[in-house]
Design a protein around this motif. Sequence first.
Motif, PDB file in Angstrom:
ATOM      1  N   SER A   1      -0.744   3.183   8.082  1.00 33.24           N
ATOM      2  CA  SER A   1      -0.975   1.752   8.288  1.00 33.24           C
ATOM      3  C   SER A   1       0.052   0.922   7.529  1.00 33.24           C
ATOM      4  CB  SER A   1      -2.391   1.380   7.837  1.00 33.24           C
ATOM      5  OG  SER A   1      -3.376   2.066   8.584  1.00 33.24           O
ATOM      6  N   VAL A   2       0.415   1.364   6.325  1.00 30.30           N
ATOM      7  CA  VAL A   2       1.441   0.661   5.555  1.00 30.30           C
ATOM      8  C   VAL A   2       2.775   0.716   6.293  1.00 30.30           C
ATOM      9  CG1 VAL A   2       2.771   0.673   3.406  1.00 30.30           C
ATOM     10  CG2 VAL A   2       0.297   1.009   3.343  1.00 30.30           C
ATOM     11  N   PHE A   3       3.131   1.889   6.781  1.00 30.74           N
ATOM     12  CA  PHE A   3       4.382   2.017   7.543  1.00 30.74           C
ATOM     13  C   PHE A   3       4.387   1.060   8.734  1.00 30.74           C
ATOM     14  CE2 PHE A   3       6.389   3.665  11.361  1.00 30.74           C
ATOM     15  CZ  PHE A   3       7.702   3.834  10.944  1.00 30.74           C
ATOM     16  N   ALA A   4       3.302   1.047   9.492  1.00 33.27           N
ATOM     17  CA  ALA A   4       3.248   0.211  10.688  1.00 33.27           C
ATOM     18  C   ALA A   4       3.355  -1.270  10.334  1.00 33.27           C
ATOM     19  CB  ALA A   4       1.955   0.484  11.455  1.00 33.27           C
TER      20      ALA A   4
ATOM     21  N   TYR B   1      12.697  -4.917   2.292  1.00 31.97           N
ATOM     22  CA  TYR B   1      11.813  -4.601   1.162  1.00 31.97           C
ATOM     23  C   TYR B   1      12.623  -3.885   0.088  1.00 31.97           C
ATOM     24  CZ  TYR B   1       8.765  -5.234   5.197  1.00 31.97           C
ATOM     25  OH  TYR B   1       8.171  -5.718   6.331  1.00 31.97           O
ATOM     26  N   PRO B   2      13.541  -4.590  -0.563  1.00 34.82           N
ATOM     27  CA  PRO B   2      14.434  -3.939  -1.533  1.00 34.82           C
ATOM     28  C   PRO B   2      13.696  -3.564  -2.806  1.00 34.82           C
ATOM     29  CG  PRO B   2      14.742  -6.303  -1.598  1.00 34.82           C
ATOM     30  CD  PRO B   2      13.792  -6.040  -0.462  1.00 34.82           C
ATOM     31  N   PRO B   3      14.241  -2.627  -3.566  1.00 31.18           N
ATOM     32  CA  PRO B   3      13.617  -2.279  -4.856  1.00 31.18           C
ATOM     33  C   PRO B   3      13.704  -3.450  -5.814  1.00 31.18           C
ATOM     34  CG  PRO B   3      15.749  -1.209  -4.608  1.00 31.18           C
ATOM     35  CD  PRO B   3      15.439  -1.833  -3.287  1.00 31.18           C
ATOM     36  N   PRO B   4      12.776  -3.519  -6.771  1.00 28.89           N
ATOM     37  CA  PRO B   4      12.805  -4.613  -7.739  1.00 28.89           C
ATOM     38  C   PRO B   4      14.013  -4.493  -8.660  1.00 28.89           C
ATOM     39  CG  PRO B   4      11.181  -2.979  -8.377  1.00 28.89           C
ATOM     40  CD  PRO B   4      11.670  -2.593  -7.012  1.00 28.89           C
ATOM     41  N   PRO B   5      14.437  -5.591  -9.282  1.00 31.01           N
ATOM     42  CA  PRO B   5      15.564  -5.532 -10.213  1.00 31.01           C
ATOM     43  C   PRO B   5      15.287  -4.547 -11.345  1.00 31.01           C
ATOM     44  CG  PRO B   5      14.967  -7.805  -9.718  1.00 31.01           C
ATOM     45  CD  PRO B   5      13.887  -6.950  -9.155  1.00 31.01           C
ATOM     46  N   VAL B   6      16.326  -3.856 -11.775  1.00 32.91           N
ATOM     47  CA  VAL B   6      16.195  -2.897 -12.870  1.00 32.91           C
ATOM     48  C   VAL B   6      15.995  -3.666 -14.173  1.00 32.91           C
ATOM     49  CG1 VAL B   6      17.322  -1.056 -14.164  1.00 32.91           C
ATOM     50  CG2 VAL B   6      17.603  -1.204 -11.676  1.00 32.91           C
ATOM     51  N   THR B   7      14.941  -3.336 -14.875  1.00 30.69           N
ATOM     52  CA  THR B   7      14.646  -3.974 -16.151  1.00 30.69           C
ATOM     53  C   THR B   7      14.547  -2.911 -17.236  1.00 30.69           C
ATOM     54  OG1 THR B   7      12.260  -3.850 -15.720  1.00 30.69           O
ATOM     55  CG2 THR B   7      13.398  -5.869 -15.027  1.00 30.69           C
TER      56      THR B   7
ATOM     57  N   GLN C   1      10.348   2.562  -9.486  1.00 31.64           N
ATOM     58  CA  GLN C   1      11.512   3.124  -8.796  1.00 31.64           C
ATOM     59  C   GLN C   1      11.169   3.883  -7.519  1.00 31.64           C
ATOM     60  OE1 GLN C   1      13.329   6.320 -11.082  1.00 31.64           O
ATOM     61  NE2 GLN C   1      11.442   6.580 -12.259  1.00 31.64           N
ATOM     62  N   HIS C   2       9.892   4.206  -7.291  1.00 29.87           N
ATOM     63  CA  HIS C   2       9.521   4.991  -6.115  1.00 29.87           C
ATOM     64  C   HIS C   2       8.884   4.099  -5.058  1.00 29.87           C
ATOM     65  CE1 HIS C   2      10.382   8.614  -8.339  1.00 29.87           C
ATOM     66  NE2 HIS C   2       9.495   8.311  -9.272  1.00 29.87           N
ATOM     67  N   PRO C   3       9.382   4.132  -3.826  1.00 31.39           N
ATOM     68  CA  PRO C   3       8.744   3.352  -2.760  1.00 31.39           C
ATOM     69  C   PRO C   3       7.403   3.959  -2.365  1.00 31.39           C
ATOM     70  CG  PRO C   3      10.445   4.766  -1.841  1.00 31.39           C
ATOM     71  CD  PRO C   3      10.527   4.916  -3.339  1.00 31.39           C
ATOM     72  N   GLN C   4       6.542   3.134  -1.815  1.00 26.25           N
ATOM     73  CA  GLN C   4       5.310   3.655  -1.242  1.00 26.25           C
ATOM     74  C   GLN C   4       5.672   4.598  -0.099  1.00 26.25           C
ATOM     75  OE1 GLN C   4       3.280   3.506   1.595  1.00 26.25           O
ATOM     76  NE2 GLN C   4       1.400   4.138   0.576  1.00 26.25           N
ATOM     77  N   LEU C   5       4.857   5.602   0.163  1.00 17.31           N
ATOM     78  CA  LEU C   5       5.198   6.633   1.148  1.00 17.31           C
ATOM     79  C   LEU C   5       5.524   6.021   2.515  1.00 17.31           C
ATOM     80  CD1 LEU C   5       5.315   9.799   1.282  1.00 17.31           C
ATOM     81  CD2 LEU C   5       3.076   9.683   2.370  1.00 17.31           C
ATOM     82  N   GLY C   6       4.759   4.994   2.917  1.00 16.66           N
ATOM     83  CA  GLY C   6       5.046   4.332   4.182  1.00 16.66           C
ATOM     84  C   GLY C   6       6.399   3.654   4.186  1.00 16.66           C
ATOM     85  N   LEU C   7       6.760   3.028   3.057  1.00 17.60           N
ATOM     86  CA  LEU C   7       8.069   2.390   2.945  1.00 17.60           C
ATOM     87  C   LEU C   7       9.178   3.438   2.932  1.00 17.60           C
ATOM     88  CD1 LEU C   7       9.984   0.046   2.557  1.00 17.60           C
ATOM     89  CD2 LEU C   7       9.383   0.013   0.120  1.00 17.60           C
ATOM     90  N   ALA C   8       8.954   4.552   2.246  1.00 16.03           N
ATOM     91  CA  ALA C   8       9.949   5.626   2.241  1.00 16.03           C
ATOM     92  C   ALA C   8      10.190   6.150   3.660  1.00 16.03           C
ATOM     93  CB  ALA C   8       9.488   6.762   1.329  1.00 16.03           C
ATOM     94  N   ALA C   9       9.113   6.231   4.444  1.00 14.55           N
ATOM     95  CA  ALA C   9       9.263   6.665   5.842  1.00 14.55           C
ATOM     96  C   ALA C   9      10.068   5.646   6.643  1.00 14.55           C
ATOM     97  CB  ALA C   9       7.890   6.876   6.472  1.00 14.55           C
ATOM     98  N   LEU C  10       9.832   4.359   6.392  1.00 16.50           N
ATOM     99  CA  LEU C  10      10.583   3.321   7.105  1.00 16.50           C
ATOM    100  C   LEU C  10      12.055   3.341   6.701  1.00 16.50           C
ATOM    101  CD1 LEU C  10      10.448   0.910   9.056  1.00 16.50           C
ATOM    102  CD2 LEU C  10      10.032  -0.557   7.065  1.00 16.50           C
ATOM    103  N   GLN C  11      12.336   3.633   5.439  1.00 15.51           N
ATOM    104  CA  GLN C  11      13.725   3.708   4.989  1.00 15.51           C
ATOM    105  C   GLN C  11      14.498   4.780   5.742  1.00 15.51           C
ATOM    106  OE1 GLN C  11      13.077   4.312   0.796  1.00 15.51           O
ATOM    107  NE2 GLN C  11      13.349   2.144   0.305  1.00 15.51           N
ATOM    108  N   MET C  12      13.818   5.857   6.125  1.00 18.39           N
ATOM    109  CA  MET C  12      14.466   6.906   6.901  1.00 18.39           C
ATOM    110  C   MET C  12      14.493   6.580   8.381  1.00 18.39           C
ATOM    111  SD  MET C  12      13.346  10.571   5.333  1.00 18.39           S
ATOM    112  CE  MET C  12      14.382  11.309   6.582  1.00 18.39           C
ATOM    113  N   ALA C  13      13.400   6.020   8.891  1.00 18.95           N
ATOM    114  CA  ALA C  13      13.300   5.770  10.325  1.00 18.95           C
ATOM    115  C   ALA C  13      14.141   4.577  10.763  1.00 18.95           C
ATOM    116  CB  ALA C  13      11.834   5.543  10.711  1.00 18.95           C
ATOM    117  N   ASP C  14      14.183   3.533   9.940  1.00 22.62           N
ATOM    118  CA  ASP C  14      14.901   2.306  10.309  1.00 22.62           C
ATOM    119  C   ASP C  14      15.416   1.640   9.039  1.00 22.62           C
ATOM    120  OD1 ASP C  14      15.860  -0.076  11.307  1.00 22.62           O
ATOM    121  OD2 ASP C  14      14.162  -0.424  12.654  1.00 22.62           O
TER     122      ASP C  14
END
Length: 282
Positions: free
Chosen positions: A233-236, A149-155, A129-142
Amino acid sequence: ADPAVVIVAIDDPSLAEIGRWPWRRSVHAALIERLEQAGARVIAFDVILHEPNPDEPAADHALADAIAASGRVILPVVQASRGGRIVGEAPPAPLFQAGAAALGHIHVEFDPDGIARSVYLWEGFGRAQHPQLGLAALQMADPQRAAAYPPPPVTEEHEQWARADWLRIPFTGPPGTYPSVSYADVLRGDVDDAVFRDRVVFVGATALGLADSVPTPTSGFHRPMPGVEVNASVFAALDRGDAIRIISPGWSAVLAGALVFALMVVMLRTTPRAALVAAFVG
């Protein structure tokens, strides 16, 4: 390097000036306020804050207030373990988490040779349920770009650590590729506001013995890369829509067969010297 990224480094000169680690939470509060005043778009604060300090409640509240007032701060969540076994998550203390804009995990994956080449974009205990820190930054920035990069289906949840969406990181370069400024310099006001204006700022440790450094393909074992730069680097990579993709087994077999066939043709139709050169090239 992505021009939108800048790193605020908890480096050795900062430790020498501010004092030994851990620092008072009021110091971090002052940094966040400084970055907010400078116009940072996102503040990915790669410092673990999973428990309050009962000896300095005022400093804790100062940091919590700075995080909440900013509305741009992302905090890390890590694994909670007992006796070498993962038993849950260790999020920031509720005091800090309440005002955080988002949480992001900071784990990296190691290949059998001990080199860190990849991350999972989603992790968590029970479900990813938690994005990688770089992905979390991208979710805020853009947010629009992050929607790729959507979250995986809830199982159904299980009592174990879950991971999803493996990303092999296309590192931009060796450690130090991304511009960084010293934490102490930022606190003193020696860094111009333009350095942070509308930038994605990653704050984390680079000091020897303090940083969660890992060997990467661009650094090897001799100069590990600080975890804060791995996150950058992940964010970029996500911002560019870039990744290293593994060829499928079928295409690997076709490519290998084509190379062998081409080498056999060269050996049959050329001189031994040319055939030897072709073998080395192949």
